[in-house]
Scaffold this active site. Structure first.
Site, PDB file in Angstrom:
ATOM      1  N   SER A 145       2.886   1.130 -28.561  1.00 58.62           N
ATOM      2  CA  SER A 145       2.323   2.580 -28.105  1.00 58.62           C
ATOM      3  C   SER A 145       1.001   2.458 -28.303  1.00 58.62           C
ATOM      4  O   SER A 145       0.372   1.717 -29.498  1.00 58.62           O
ATOM      5  CB  SER A 145       2.982   3.623 -28.958  1.00 58.62           C
ATOM      6  N   TYR A 159       5.071   6.626 -36.876  1.00 55.21           N
ATOM      7  CA  TYR A 159       5.508   5.851 -35.599  1.00 55.21           C
ATOM      8  C   TYR A 159       4.480   4.957 -35.205  1.00 55.21           C
ATOM      9  O   TYR A 159       5.001   3.728 -34.836  1.00 55.21           O
ATOM     10  CB  TYR A 159       5.651   7.087 -34.633  1.00 55.21           C
TER      11      TYR A 159
HETATM   12  N1  LIG Z   1       6.421   7.899 -22.901  1.00 57.82           N
HETATM   13  C1  LIG Z   1       5.255   7.821 -23.520  1.00 57.82           C
HETATM   14  O1  LIG Z   1       4.405   8.174 -23.482  1.00 57.82           O
HETATM   15  C2  LIG Z   1       5.443   6.501 -24.404  1.00 57.82           C
HETATM   16  C3  LIG Z   1       4.114   6.141 -24.772  1.00 57.82           C
HETATM   17  C4  LIG Z   1       3.836   4.989 -25.765  1.00 57.82           C
HETATM   18  C5  LIG Z   1       4.871   4.351 -26.141  1.00 57.82           C
HETATM   19  N2  LIG Z   1       6.128   4.737 -25.607  1.00 57.82           N
HETATM   20  C6  LIG Z   1       7.274   3.822 -25.948  1.00 57.82           C
HETATM   21  O2  LIG Z   1       8.041   3.492 -24.850  1.00 57.82           O
HETATM   22  C7  LIG Z   1       9.281   3.075 -25.063  1.00 57.82           C
HETATM   23  C8  LIG Z   1      10.174   3.915 -24.199  1.00 57.82           C
HETATM   24  O3  LIG Z   1       9.824   5.440 -24.247  1.00 57.82           O
HETATM   25  P1  LIG Z   1      10.365   6.450 -23.090  1.00 57.82           P
HETATM   26  O4  LIG Z   1       9.089   7.427 -22.756  1.00 57.82           O
HETATM   27  O5  LIG Z   1      10.839   5.663 -22.083  1.00 57.82           O
HETATM   28  O6  LIG Z   1      11.296   7.263 -23.960  1.00 57.82           O
HETATM   29  P2  LIG Z   1      12.723   8.102 -23.618  1.00 57.82           P
HETATM   30  O7  LIG Z   1      12.532   8.662 -22.062  1.00 57.82           O
HETATM   31  O8  LIG Z   1      12.772   9.008 -24.758  1.00 57.82           O
HETATM   32  O9  LIG Z   1      13.847   6.919 -23.829  1.00 57.82           O
HETATM   33  C9  LIG Z   1      14.121   6.335 -24.910  1.00 57.82           C
HETATM   34  C10 LIG Z   1      15.138   5.292 -24.818  1.00 57.82           C
HETATM   35  O10 LIG Z   1      15.390   4.725 -26.032  1.00 57.82           O
HETATM   36  C11 LIG Z   1      16.651   4.731 -26.201  1.00 57.82           C
HETATM   37  N3  LIG Z   1      17.029   5.063 -27.733  1.00 57.82           N
HETATM   38  C12 LIG Z   1      16.398   6.188 -28.447  1.00 57.82           C
HETATM   39  N4  LIG Z   1      16.934   5.982 -29.863  1.00 57.82           N
HETATM   40  C13 LIG Z   1      17.846   5.253 -29.842  1.00 57.82           C
HETATM   41  C14 LIG Z   1      18.677   4.510 -30.956  1.00 57.82           C
HETATM   42  N5  LIG Z   1      18.765   5.161 -32.043  1.00 57.82           N
HETATM   43  N6  LIG Z   1      19.446   3.493 -30.262  1.00 57.82           N
HETATM   44  C15 LIG Z   1      19.350   3.111 -29.490  1.00 57.82           C
HETATM   45  N7  LIG Z   1      18.636   3.471 -28.337  1.00 57.82           N
HETATM   46  C16 LIG Z   1      17.772   4.397 -28.604  1.00 57.82           C
HETATM   47  C17 LIG Z   1      17.194   5.962 -25.579  1.00 57.82           C
HETATM   48  O11 LIG Z   1      18.770   5.833 -25.481  1.00 57.82           O
HETATM   49  P3  LIG Z   1      19.759   6.937 -24.926  1.00 57.82           P
HETATM   50  O12 LIG Z   1      18.989   8.053 -24.499  1.00 57.82           O
HETATM   51  O13 LIG Z   1      21.125   6.530 -24.345  1.00 57.82           O
HETATM   52  O14 LIG Z   1      20.390   7.714 -26.336  1.00 57.82           O
HETATM   53  C18 LIG Z   1      16.552   6.105 -24.279  1.00 57.82           C
HETATM   54  O15 LIG Z   1      17.086   4.860 -23.276  1.00 57.82           O
HETATM   55  C19 LIG Z   1       9.553   3.560 -26.438  1.00 57.82           C
HETATM   56  O16 LIG Z   1       9.472   2.242 -27.214  1.00 57.82           O
HETATM   57  C20 LIG Z   1       8.464   4.425 -26.573  1.00 57.82           C
HETATM   58  O17 LIG Z   1       7.899   4.359 -28.218  1.00 57.82           O
HETATM   59  C21 LIG Z   1       6.213   5.649 -24.783  1.00 57.82           C
END
Ligand SMILES: NC(=O)c1ccc[n+]([C@@H]2O[C@H](COP(=O)([O-])OP(=O)(O)OC[C@H]3O[C@@H](n4cnc5c(N)ncnc54)[C@H](OP(=O)(O)O)[C@@H]3O)[C@@H](O)[C@H]2O)c1
Length: 249
Positions: A145, A159
């Site tokens: 991130s 985080y």
């Molecule tokens: N969106 C952003 O702006 C952003 C920015 C920087 C970094 N990131 C990083 O990008 C990655 C994906 O983020 P996203 O935005 O796609 O988030 P998201 O839409 O909230 O999706 C998160 C995913 O992680 C899974 N997950 C959450 N807790 C879990 C657990 N305890 N065990 C197993 N799986 C788990 C969820 O599975 P279920 O829904 O099936 O429970 C979901 O598939 C993350 O690592 C996040 O830190 C995101």
């Protein structure tokens, strides 16, 4: 030339939604065998599986709560049993657990955030590494991130610290992997338009977006494109690196 081998065996954690889902579908378009890992969201994971199969790939869903770090080797083993190996692991699942001011945050939220964003990728990478080493190589891509660069906000410094540890692990693993043709890199997304941000209602998104040089959120496709590049032949000479995909931040 940008080439992705057909039949690549790719496991993506957190592929039931957001960025992971888009990465999974992108691999489907290249005829990959895709492991769609999820935790709670089985329905959406199965939709992703269907989508990949209809676009010419193979796919199966794999459930696992990555907070339970005592028992993660089964996830890699189950994927390997199904596809007879693993070529690419994408450590995408992540979250800021306990979106509270650091003066008030409870120790369990700290532990959970570090387990999900750092310990789980560490253990999954280690298991995948063993199989990749024995089969001539592979690729590991960690999703960090932009908060690792800035230290996060008052509500997300734990985080950000977990993601910084993940970036450091990337460098260490890349050195361990080099002699086995295992390439390890990290992508640092900026603000990406997913439901991730629904869990942080207190943030003023407009003000945050105004800080981004390109003045907009990124899309899950922006991250998926970078993942494809890092698994393609165009990145054969790249390992141990961190790439920001963040609108200029
Ligand atoms: N969106 C952003 O702006 C952003 C920015 C920087 C970094 N990131 C990083 O990008 C990655 C994906 O983020 P996203 O935005 O796609 O988030 P998201 O839409 O909230 O999706 C998160 C995913 O992680 C899974 N997950 C959450 N807790 C879990 C657990 N305890 N065990 C197993 N799986 C788990 C969820 O599975 P279920 O829904 O099936 O429970 C979901 O598939 C993350 O690592 C996040 O830190 C995101």
């Amino acid at each position: 030339m940008f080439e992705i081998s057909k039949g690549l065996r790719v496991l993506i954690t957190g592929a039931s939604g957001g960025i992971g889902q888009e990465i999974a579908k992108a691999f489907g378009n290249f005829g990959a065998s895709v492991g769609v890992h999820y935790n709670h969201n089985k329905k959406d994971a199965l939709e992703v599986v269907k989508d990949i199969i209809s676009s010419g790939g193979l796919a199966s869903a794999f459930a696992k709560d990555l907070l339970d770090v005592s028992d993660l080797s089964n996830l890699i083993q189950d994927f390997v049993n199904e596809y007879k190996g693993i070529d690419v692991l994408i450590n995408n699942a992540g979250a800021n657990i306990g979106n509270y001011h650091f003066l008030e945050i409870d120790p369990q939220s700290l532990t959970d955030t570090i387990n999900l964003n750092y310990i789980a990728p560490f253990l999954l990478s280690r298991e995948a590494f063993k199989f990749m080493k024995d089969s001539g190589g592979g690729r590991i891509i960690n999703i960090s991130s932009i908060s690792a660069k800035f230290g996060g906000s008052l509500q997300s410094m734990h985080y950000a610290a977990a993601k910084s540890a993940l970036e450091s692990l990337t460098i260490s693993l890349s050195k361990a992997g080099a002699e086995h043709n295992i390439l390890v890199n990290t992508i640092r997304p900026g603000i990406i338009d997913t439901s991730f941000h629904n869990k942080a209602p207190k943030n003023n998104m407009e003000e945050r977006i105004d800080l981004i040089p390109l003045k907009k959120m990124g899309t899950p496709e922006d991250i998926a494109q970078m993942v494809l590049f890092l698994t393609s032949s165009a990145s054969n000479y790249i390992t141990g690196q961190v790439f920001s995909v963040s609108g200029g931040e």
